[in-house]
Scaffold this motif. Structure first.
Motif, mmCIF file in Angstrom:
data_model
loop_
_atom_site.group_PDB
_atom_site.id
_atom_site.type_symbol
_atom_site.label_atom_id
_atom_site.label_comp_id
_atom_site.label_asym_id
_atom_site.label_seq_id
_atom_site.Cartn_x
_atom_site.Cartn_y
_atom_site.Cartn_z
ATOM 1 N N LYS A 25 59.323 4.228 -89.276
ATOM 2 C CA LYS A 25 59.904 3.213 -90.177
ATOM 3 C C LYS A 25 61.342 3.587 -90.511
ATOM 4 O O LYS A 25 62.225 2.735 -90.543
ATOM 5 N N LYS A 26 61.567 4.878 -90.761
ATOM 6 C CA LYS A 26 62.921 5.355 -91.065
ATOM 7 C C LYS A 26 63.839 5.137 -89.868
ATOM 8 O O LYS A 26 64.962 4.643 -90.021
ATOM 9 N N ALA A 27 63.372 5.486 -88.681
ATOM 10 C CA ALA A 27 64.183 5.288 -87.468
ATOM 11 C C ALA A 27 64.512 3.818 -87.281
ATOM 12 O O ALA A 27 65.631 3.459 -86.917
ATOM 13 N N GLN A 28 63.546 2.965 -87.558
ATOM 14 C CA GLN A 28 63.751 1.526 -87.406
ATOM 15 C C GLN A 28 64.778 1.018 -88.419
ATOM 16 O O GLN A 28 65.635 0.205 -88.087
ATOM 17 N N SER A 29 64.718 1.517 -89.647
ATOM 18 C CA SER A 29 65.683 1.072 -90.658
ATOM 19 C C SER A 29 67.089 1.582 -90.344
ATOM 20 O O SER A 29 68.077 0.928 -90.668
ATOM 21 N N GLU A 30 67.192 2.749 -89.714
ATOM 22 C CA GLU A 30 68.495 3.299 -89.349
ATOM 23 C C GLU A 30 69.081 2.615 -88.112
ATOM 24 O O GLU A 30 70.277 2.679 -87.885
ATOM 25 N N ASP A 31 68.226 2.001 -87.312
ATOM 26 C CA ASP A 31 68.670 1.329 -86.088
ATOM 27 C C ASP A 31 68.008 -0.041 -86.015
ATOM 28 O O ASP A 31 67.036 -0.235 -85.287
ATOM 29 N N PRO A 32 68.527 -1.010 -86.776
ATOM 30 C CA PRO A 32 67.892 -2.341 -86.804
ATOM 31 C C PRO A 32 67.868 -3.050 -85.457
ATOM 32 O O PRO A 32 67.100 -3.971 -85.252
ATOM 33 N N GLU A 33 68.704 -2.611 -84.512
ATOM 34 C CA GLU A 33 68.703 -3.195 -83.170
ATOM 35 C C GLU A 33 67.641 -2.564 -82.279
ATOM 36 O O GLU A 33 67.362 -3.048 -81.196
ATOM 37 N N GLY A 34 67.065 -1.473 -82.742
ATOM 38 C CA GLY A 34 66.041 -0.769 -81.969
ATOM 39 C C GLY A 34 64.700 -1.479 -82.038
ATOM 40 O O GLY A 34 64.568 -2.547 -82.648
ATOM 41 N N PRO A 35 63.697 -0.878 -81.432
ATOM 42 C CA PRO A 35 62.383 -1.535 -81.367
ATOM 43 C C PRO A 35 61.641 -1.505 -82.696
ATOM 44 O O PRO A 35 61.888 -0.653 -83.554
ATOM 45 N N ALA A 36 60.735 -2.438 -82.854
ATOM 46 C CA ALA A 36 59.758 -2.396 -83.937
ATOM 47 C C ALA A 36 58.521 -1.693 -83.373
ATOM 48 O O ALA A 36 58.324 -1.657 -82.160
ATOM 49 N N TYR A 37 57.720 -1.133 -84.237
ATOM 50 C CA TYR A 37 56.543 -0.394 -83.794
ATOM 51 C C TYR A 37 55.288 -1.043 -84.363
ATOM 52 O O TYR A 37 55.192 -1.291 -85.554
ATOM 53 N N GLU A 38 54.356 -1.319 -83.482
ATOM 54 C CA GLU A 38 53.050 -1.853 -83.887
ATOM 55 C C GLU A 38 52.037 -0.737 -83.634
ATOM 56 O O GLU A 38 51.843 -0.321 -82.495
ATOM 57 N N PHE A 39 51.446 -0.251 -84.714
ATOM 58 C CA PHE A 39 50.543 0.893 -84.607
ATOM 59 C C PHE A 39 49.097 0.492 -84.505
ATOM 60 O O PHE A 39 48.639 -0.411 -85.184
ATOM 61 N N ARG A 40 48.428 1.225 -83.661
ATOM 62 C CA ARG A 40 46.977 1.264 -83.662
ATOM 63 C C ARG A 40 46.671 2.739 -83.877
ATOM 64 O O ARG A 40 47.373 3.598 -83.362
ATOM 65 N N HIS A 41 45.644 3.027 -84.630
ATOM 66 C CA HIS A 41 45.349 4.423 -84.942
ATOM 67 C C HIS A 41 43.884 4.719 -84.675
ATOM 68 O O HIS A 41 43.004 3.919 -84.964
ATOM 69 N N ALA A 42 43.644 5.891 -84.112
ATOM 70 C CA ALA A 42 42.284 6.395 -83.911
ATOM 71 C C ALA A 42 42.283 7.871 -84.297
ATOM 72 O O ALA A 42 43.215 8.604 -83.965
ATOM 73 N N ALA A 43 41.234 8.298 -84.992
ATOM 74 C CA ALA A 43 41.142 9.687 -85.456
ATOM 75 C C ALA A 43 40.393 10.582 -84.471
ATOM 76 O O ALA A 43 40.246 11.777 -84.715
ATOM 77 N N SER A 44 39.923 10.004 -83.370
ATOM 78 C CA SER A 44 39.211 10.777 -82.345
ATOM 79 C C SER A 44 39.292 10.013 -81.025
ATOM 80 O O SER A 44 39.660 8.841 -81.004
#
Length: 140
Positions: A25-44
């Protein structure tokens, strides 16, 4: 750029999950022209199973999970991830393991506590581009 990158984060430590998401999120806010990230998360690995059929741009993988450990974790994910590049994000600063993972096909190996927002963002984008270039060489 402004693409949305679909990332599967396989990580069992909730604090690390939150930290990684916050870094991007920080990287995205510092580089608004960069990609957005859509997360999927798994713990195993077992929890990641439903995601293998979806389109993923990248897998961000911890090697120490409740149901798998070490390079065997990478090998199992590599067999399941299809064409998605895999970046290992580990708490273990071990050059031998890092080189083994890269030789086995990991696009990169990062140590959690040595990685910042900007570095993580660049590594993910470069890993995706390297994988595309690799595929183009074999197809073209």
């Amino acid at each position: 750029m402004n693409d949305t990158l679909k990332i599967l984060l396989i990580e069992d430590n909730p604090m690390d999950v939150a930290l990684i998401q916050e870094m991007l999120k920080k990287a995205q806010s510092e580089d608004p022209e960069g990609p957005a990230y859509e997360f999927r998360h798994a713990a195993s690995l077992a929890a990641a199973e439903p995601y293998w059929k979806s389109a993923l741009d990248l897998v961000l993988l911890d090697l120490s999970l409740p149901d798998s450990h070490g390079l065997a974790t990478f090998m199992r994910v590599g067999a399941l991830a299809g064409e998605a590049p895999i970046v290992v994000l580990s708490g273990l600063s071990d050059d031998k393991v890092a080189l083994e993972a890269v030789r086995a096909g990991a696009q990169d190996y990062l140590v959690k506590w040595q990685t910042g927002a900007r570095t993580l963002s660049k590594v993910l984008r470069y890993a995706i581009e390297r994988k595309k270039a690799e595929k183009d060489r074999f197809v073209g």
